[in-house]
Enzyme design. Sequence first.
Site, PDB file in Angstrom:
ATOM      1  CB  CYS A 161      -0.958  -0.018   1.182  1.00  0.00           C
ATOM      2  SG  CYS A 161      -1.894  -1.548   1.238  1.00  0.00           S
ATOM      3  CG  HIS A 292      -2.092   4.950   4.671  1.00  0.00           C
ATOM      4  ND1 HIS A 292      -1.919   4.830   3.311  1.00  0.00           N
ATOM      5  CD2 HIS A 292      -2.327   3.684   5.128  1.00  0.00           C
ATOM      6  CE1 HIS A 292      -2.045   3.555   2.956  1.00  0.00           C
ATOM      7  NE2 HIS A 292      -2.294   2.843   4.039  1.00  0.00           N
ATOM      8  CG  HIS A 325      -6.392   1.251   0.905  1.00  0.00           C
ATOM      9  ND1 HIS A 325      -5.437   1.882   0.130  1.00  0.00           N
ATOM     10  CD2 HIS A 325      -5.709   0.541   1.835  1.00  0.00           C
ATOM     11  CE1 HIS A 325      -4.236   1.566   0.574  1.00  0.00           C
ATOM     12  NE2 HIS A 325      -4.366   0.753   1.606  1.00  0.00           N
TER      13      HIS A 325
END
Lengths: 397, 83, 359
Positions: A161, A292, A325
């Site tokens: 990620c 994030h 995401h």
Amino acid sequence: MSAAVPIVITGLGCLCGAGMNLAECLESMFRNERNPHPPLRFSTDHPVSYPVLELRDEFRLPLDDQETVYARTSQLALAAAFEALADAGWDEESLRGKRVGVCIGTTVGCALNCDDFYRAYKDGVDPEMGVIERFLRSNPAAVIARQLKLDGPNQTVVNACSSGTDAIGLGASWLRAGACDIVIAGGADELSRVTYAGFSSLMITDTEACKPFDIKRKGLNLGEGAGMLILESEAVRGAKKARGYMLGYGSACDAYHLTAPRPDGAGLKQAMYEAFAAAEVTPEMISFVNAHGTGTPDNDRVESRVLSEVLPDVPFVSTKGYTGHTLGAAGGIEAVFTVACLRRGELPANIGFSAADPELSGAPVIENTRIDGNIAMSESLAFGGNNAVLILGKGDA
Amino acid sequence: MSVKEKLKKVLIEDLNLEDVEPEEIEDDMALFGDGLGLDSLDAVELVVIVQKHFGVEIKDMEEGRPAFQSVNTLAQYIEQRLA
Amino acid sequence: MRMAIQGIGVSGGFGRGVEALRAALQTGTVEVQQGCVERNGGTDIFPAYRASIDGLDEFIPKRALRRIDHFSKMTLLSACLALKDAALLEGDCSRMGVVIASGYGALKTTFDFLDSYLDFGYSCSSPTHFSNSVHNAAAAHVSIQFKATAPSLTVTQFEMSVPSALLSAQQWLAEGRVDQVLFGAIDEYCEVLRYCRKQFFGLGEQGPLQPFSFDKQSAVVGEGAVFFVLTRADENAAYGCIDTVTLGNHLVCPVKLPQDDLLIIGADGHKECGRWYAQAFKGRETAAYAPLYGSFPAAVGFDLAVAALSLRDRTFYASPELSGAATSVVTLHRKLAEEKLVCLKFGPGGDYGLVRLSI
């Protein structure tokens, strides 16, 4: 760690669940709209359905029917790269003869996630090789280089990620080292049944729209898309206006656990301080943070803890409520947003947040918020304990 | 085989606890932390194990946490759900 | 910026450790193992270069390995061997970057994860398999094992993975972000890979691997892991130094090979890539070592290990298989003087990676 020279950003491109290009994304985010829904592009027999943020429309690439030869992740990468190149005033012709590097982060784009093929194989059928051939043609960085007939360094980063953030930092370092004149950098990822199954198995997906930093946050919503920046050397840039500046990059590994972030956030802090040093900035100079902020209990706890320690009172936002995401694309998309928000002087509300968690040390911006500064930070935390941080500067156009 | 015995067997098999014998897992030994030494990734794998071997679904970790204290609590949880 | 090679750890079809690779280079032979797949009531037997993970528990307790898959075990074994070779096994690794290159990532685990939901339904998808199938899982295991808190990077782009990842390792050392890089190249075999290669290449997978028969498919599947401990070249190199790393595309801008360098080509019996080597190496003194470890994208790392050994031993090792070889191919071990070595790898589309090494 030596201080880095600012690298000019001349073009931005992005598509995701928030919009089909950067302008659309910004418009919908500043209207505080989002559209999570159960996945439409694939189905599972999972008893629970988790909302995702898929692209709202079909997209077509300006290619002669060649898009069918590439997997969706690479098509997304190409779409965002074309938008960013056009924004920077480049096309295939004008790039000819330039040393152009490509550095792209992804997760799905490099995984042999062919479950239909594999199901057939397990069932004793000899499946056709088309899907494998397409996989072998579809390495995202290689696709962009091949499609634009580029000669230069080329890298597909698979740091989970944080891939997109890492790719931008690594790509910028090629320019500083003189390895090329232009870099196309960012991230791309498609929604896939495999990652959908994987993230549900980790029990970090929310059954409702995600709620980054909220007391009732239950997990993330998956998304898809791509975000790309065009970085240029001063020599190639000439008189071209800067959309923004890539000032510094830092990264560090928790070396703690395969899936859980280090509770004290030491790795994230180390990455931040490395990025500050590289950009020659101090924490006081940071005007906002694109966090994030996945909306998982663990991530948001560690992240808010570190933010409150290192950057107390600096406004922060997670844009994942709007985009979901997007895994390897997230760092690319969020870097694009960070530069665009600096330019606009405004942050969108952290959608999904309504009540503060007393366990967290700070709260994100709850409405669209004016910001004045010239420098901002975008950060990513990843599986495997990777932490990556970019310091970005405001441009002049 | 009792639920407890089966549980110990599948814990060892599915979590690859090759160095542990079923007899060494005490009924009230903590599964996480200092006892058996499982962690957060084992916890979500344990949800799959319970689903796969006992047909009992655990929807989220809040539901799972009280059951995941020990073999005793987990066996009790499974038995209640199967009853 | 030059990088010094301070340690090498390797495991592949020839055995484990640098000395096993050296022995294979000296004799020019490796006994290829037999792969076997039982499927649809039939048995498929084929040659395969497989890597063993025996001996890993000398370095890491079994309990710590319980959730770690074969791919990451190969990774950890070669990483441990490399650190041992560089006398860093017990050292402080907090300024050591971890860079890993793999053509395909943990293939077996990718399919193990699919098995978990295809066999038992989506609600039984295994989070452990999923986590280990994520491409940077191996790098994470390495970082955790050695408490390497410096930057970590995993690169996956088929044949170009190794040269591309090397570019970033070089950059990190040049920028002073790290003091060492633990650089690894890994690929693993699995049954589905065998199926794919059989569908693509048929009898071309039967061997023997003939790297210089450029117009013939003769690749034999392989797997393995190789690690290097790299530092800035201001320290004395235990093996030799990597001078430059270049990536490009031969179709867009033809590769420029330094005239007097000795060439190690990554030709591994893939006809699609063979034509590029045929065009590029014309008349240069050349070797290819794929017959010692087989065909897989990360094998470029093994070519680099051979180059490093050649520099240390001041010996240009003979090519193990000469069918179809032009006269400039090196047929006998010969002393190395001051020559530089160049490892050249082509992808099927003409993309290339060029790594230049010297003493």
